[in-house]
Design a protein around this motif. Sequence first.
Motif: not given
Length: 418
Positions: A286-290, A85-89, A25-30, A277-281
């Motif tokens: 992952q946080r996103m760098l805009v 290392m976290l799930a994707g957007p 799940a590291a990049a796009l989510g499982a 940056a935008a922070i996910p719910s």
Amino acid sequence: MSVSFPPPRAHVAPRVRYPIVLGAAAALGASMLLTPVASAADRWGPGFLIPDDSGHAGMSHLGAYGPPGKKIPGIDGLAYCADPMLAGPEASGGYGPVKEYSSWTSATGRPVPEEDAFRAAYVLSKYGQTQDDLQAAAVDAATYTFLGTGSAYALPDGKRAVQRLTAAGVPAAAKTRALAYVGEAKKLAGPYKVSLKTQNSAKPGEKVSVTLGVTAASGAKVPGVKVRLTATGAGSGMAQVTTGTDGTATTSITAGKDGDATVKAVAKDLPGTTLRAAIPSNMNAQRMLVLGGTSSAEAQSSVKVADLAGGIKVAKTAADTGKPLANVEFEIKDRDGKVAAKGKTDAEGLWQVKDLAPGEYTVHETRAVEGYQLAPDQTVTVTSRKAVDVAVKDAKIPAPQTPKPRPVTIKVLPQTGV
């Protein structure tokens, strides 16, 4: 804004740590199933689909997210993942408003060195806006290098960084370009400073030379920066120059009326120095760098504008009669002995020199009229807007003395008879 770690929903709570999700799940989510080949990932944005860190083909993305690929909920335009290392957007549950961060903490809780945050902002600001797959991939890799210094995602030797850039279908040029971005950012990232040098004083209407430079945080001069110059107060003019290959530029402004002129140099549209940056719910995502954001720098200098010239007025007379002497020749020498002016007296015994800069001068007579001696040198001080009066008197050459005859006494010898 400066925070130790951007929290969920961009609230202000300090030092909230994201839980770490490892594996597929590291990049796009499982829950995401993507085409299991490396290819241009137009479904998600410019870049390439690659295996994740567990080797599952097509489960990770090297590049940017956003149009013309799939839009990220809550974010317009392109963005880059901040936490590999976290799930994707797709697992974010939506993103909060974009905010600027002058400091950054990784998902592991490690503070990112300030200079590395600046460097990541540089790469994103200057090269992140692209639809070129290769460039997007290089920006992604360079950004992870700065935000994850020493981690498996950091170039040049991080295991995962190398895996991502050497995956099947990813051109070798992607790594070359990523390393180039890393090197450039280390040299040219901000914050920036503008240096500005002008002469201290000028006369009305005179061109005032201006030399400027733009310097990065590393101390390196930055080439190709557009700088706008304006002169206010006792100056006039507006100009735009671009720093050359040496990071400097020269131009001039025109001094106006008497007074103080302020010259201001502003460099706009420099690469950004903050992370947006935008922070996910979902804190597992992952946080996103805009993209977007620039920085600027400026400097100013003052110039004293005044008609600073002074002068010397020589009045030449005969010491014996007090009458003016015409055609007596003079030189004016500065403190270094250089001749600043030369001329001769008029019929009234006067000679005047104008437009002398304030300072110390010597009045030196070079040729007297017939019958008179050369006068001794005189040292005078010239001040702004004033003529110094110098009286020079020539002494008459004394006439040679006529020798007086000495009386001669002739002794008469007595006469004797024969």
